[in-house]
Write an enzyme that holds these catalytic residues in place. Structure first.
Site, short mmCIF file in Angstrom:
data_model
loop_
_atom_site.label_atom_id
_atom_site.label_comp_id
_atom_site.label_asym_id
_atom_site.label_seq_id
_atom_site.Cartn_x
_atom_site.Cartn_y
_atom_site.Cartn_z
N ASN A 10 0.87 -1.18 0.00
CA ASN A 10 0.00 0.00 0.00
C ASN A 10 0.91 1.23 0.00
O ASN A 10 1.54 1.53 1.01
CB ASN A 10 -0.89 -0.04 1.25
CG ASN A 10 -1.70 1.23 1.44
OD1 ASN A 10 -1.77 2.07 0.54
ND2 ASN A 10 -2.32 1.36 2.61
N TRP A 11 0.95 1.90 -1.13
CA TRP A 11 1.85 3.05 -1.25
C TRP A 11 1.31 4.31 -0.58
O TRP A 11 1.99 5.33 -0.54
CB TRP A 11 2.17 3.31 -2.73
CG TRP A 11 3.24 2.40 -3.28
CD1 TRP A 11 3.76 1.28 -2.67
CD2 TRP A 11 3.95 2.53 -4.52
NE1 TRP A 11 4.74 0.72 -3.46
CE2 TRP A 11 4.88 1.46 -4.62
CE3 TRP A 11 3.89 3.44 -5.58
CZ2 TRP A 11 5.73 1.29 -5.71
CZ3 TRP A 11 4.73 3.26 -6.67
CH2 TRP A 11 5.64 2.20 -6.74
N LYS A 12 0.04 4.24 -0.14
CA LYS A 12 -0.59 5.42 0.51
C LYS A 12 -0.39 6.65 -0.38
O LYS A 12 -0.44 6.52 -1.60
CB LYS A 12 -0.01 5.60 1.92
CG LYS A 12 -0.10 4.29 2.74
CD LYS A 12 0.16 4.46 4.20
CE LYS A 12 0.03 3.10 4.90
NZ LYS A 12 0.15 3.19 6.34
N HIS A 93 -9.29 1.21 5.42
CA HIS A 93 -7.99 1.41 6.08
C HIS A 93 -8.17 2.35 7.27
O HIS A 93 -8.97 3.28 7.22
CB HIS A 93 -6.98 2.00 5.08
CG HIS A 93 -5.58 1.92 5.60
ND1 HIS A 93 -5.10 2.82 6.54
CD2 HIS A 93 -4.57 1.06 5.35
CE1 HIS A 93 -3.84 2.48 6.83
NE2 HIS A 93 -3.49 1.42 6.12
N GLU A 95 -6.49 4.71 8.31
CA GLU A 95 -6.27 6.13 8.02
C GLU A 95 -7.52 6.75 7.42
O GLU A 95 -7.81 7.92 7.67
CB GLU A 95 -5.04 6.27 7.09
CG GLU A 95 -3.75 5.99 7.88
CD GLU A 95 -2.60 5.42 7.07
OE1 GLU A 95 -2.62 5.50 5.83
OE2 GLU A 95 -1.68 4.88 7.70
N GLU A 164 -4.81 -4.87 10.83
CA GLU A 164 -3.77 -3.86 10.99
C GLU A 164 -3.99 -3.10 12.30
O GLU A 164 -4.79 -2.15 12.34
CB GLU A 164 -3.81 -2.85 9.83
CG GLU A 164 -3.56 -3.46 8.47
CD GLU A 164 -3.02 -2.41 7.48
OE1 GLU A 164 -1.96 -2.67 6.89
OE2 GLU A 164 -3.63 -1.35 7.34
N GLY A 170 3.35 2.07 10.81
CA GLY A 170 4.38 3.09 10.67
C GLY A 170 5.18 3.37 11.93
O GLY A 170 5.89 4.36 12.01
N SER A 209 3.98 -2.28 10.17
CA SER A 209 5.43 -2.38 10.37
C SER A 209 6.02 -3.72 9.92
O SER A 209 7.01 -4.19 10.49
CB SER A 209 5.80 -2.08 11.84
OG SER A 209 5.50 -0.73 12.15
N GLY A 230 3.10 -1.17 4.19
CA GLY A 230 3.17 0.25 3.83
C GLY A 230 4.57 0.64 3.43
O GLY A 230 5.04 0.37 2.33
N GLY A 231 5.30 1.27 4.37
CA GLY A 231 6.61 1.85 4.09
C GLY A 231 7.58 0.92 3.37
O GLY A 231 8.26 1.34 2.41
P1 13P Z 1 3.51 0.28 7.53
O1 13P Z 1 3.94 -1.03 6.89
O2 13P Z 1 4.24 1.47 6.99
O3 13P Z 1 3.47 0.18 9.01
O4 13P Z 1 1.97 0.50 7.06
C1 13P Z 1 1.05 -0.52 7.21
C2 13P Z 1 -0.19 -0.14 6.52
O5 13P Z 1 -0.92 0.73 6.95
C3 13P Z 1 -0.52 -0.84 5.25
O6 13P Z 1 -1.81 -0.58 4.85
#
Ligand code: 13P
Length: 252
Positions: A10-12, A93, A95, A164, A170, A209, A230-231
């Site tokens: 997920n590149w957000k 998600h 967020e 999640e 993150g 993470s 994510g990251g």
């Molecule tokens: P991170 O892997 O950066 O913690 O993000 C997880 C995430 O929210 C994937 O949707």
């Protein structure tokens, strides 16, 4: 199919055309692991260019609107994601739930709209740190699932659930193996309650993470069918290591 680990990046709100080279490198790496299903969810602006740039991986959206079209400035419908070349979308998600006030009912309507448009869905759930600290993680996740799982006989066939924990996103912090197992088992029980036997085939991804160092350990946990990353999905190096860990866990 459902026994194959599913590793999704997920590149957000990250990424420009210059990052398509990372997607191409991820695509080449994925081709080396045919027993792992790999996908990326870039920002919507990159979906069609990424679809054309890659061959072996899925490309999807990070959200969609529940309506097909209309006066919803700034929103994107599931049909538009399909038109851009997406094959799945993330919904719910944390967020979006936190920053856009999305309720379980809204998330469910998005999930159902996405499936009606032909997309498969990754539905996200997870507790906050305060909820975890007060022993409510399972209860919170159960309530989110009850309110947001898509309905309908075929819903389970085009669905993955991503657990999640909000406090793990993150932050570099991950729950213990025992806690991941406990929540994933309770998600499985709810999926079976909702969909019958079809619920036992829905993959349950862990997210929060995930990185090259912890992926193998997390992928080996009972009922963990993949990862939502994510990251660490933003670079081919980071993401490829996770794909590789899932491939090896699968062989073990
Ligand atoms: P991170 O892997 O950066 O913690 O993000 C997880 C995430 O929210 C994937 O949707």
């Amino acid at each position: 199919m459902s026994n194959i680990p599913y590793i999704v990046g997920n590149w957000k709100m990250n990424g420009a055309r210059s990052m398509l080279s990372e997607a191409r490198a991820i695509d080449r790496a994925a081709a080396r692991f045919p027993k792992v299903q790999v996908a990326l969810a870039p920002p919507a602006t990159l979906i069609s260019a990424m679809r054309e740039a890659v061959q072996d991986i899925g490309v999807g959206g990070q959200d969609c609107h529940a309506e097909v079209s209309g006066a919803f400035t700034g929103d994107i419908s599931a049909a538009m994601l399909v038109d851009a070349g997406a094959d799945f979308t993330i919904v719910g998600h944390s967020e979006r739930r936190a920053m856009h006030g999305e309720s379980d009912a809204v998330v469910r309507s998005k999930a159902e709209a996405a499936q009606a448009a032909g997309l498969s869905v990754i539905l996200c759930v997870g507790e906050t740190e305060a909820q975890r600290d007060t022993g409510k993680a399972e209860e919170v996740v159960a309530k989110q699932l009850k309110g947001s799982l898509p309905r309908g006989e075929a819903a389970a066939a085009q669905l993955a659930v991503a657990y999640e924990p909000v406090w793990a996103i993150g932050t570099g912090r991950v729950p213990s193996v025992k806690d991941v197992r406990t929540v994933h088992k309770s998600i499985r029980a709810q999926l079976v309650a909702a969909y019958g036997e079809a619920g036992s085939d829905v993959r349950i991804l862990y997210g929060g993470s995930v990185n090259a160092d912890n992926a193998a350990k997390l992928m080996a946990v009972d009922e963990v069918g993949g990862a939502l990353v994510g990251g660490a999905s933003l670079t081919a190096d980071g993401f490829t290591a996770i794909i590789g860990a899932a491939g090896l866990a699968d062989e073990a």
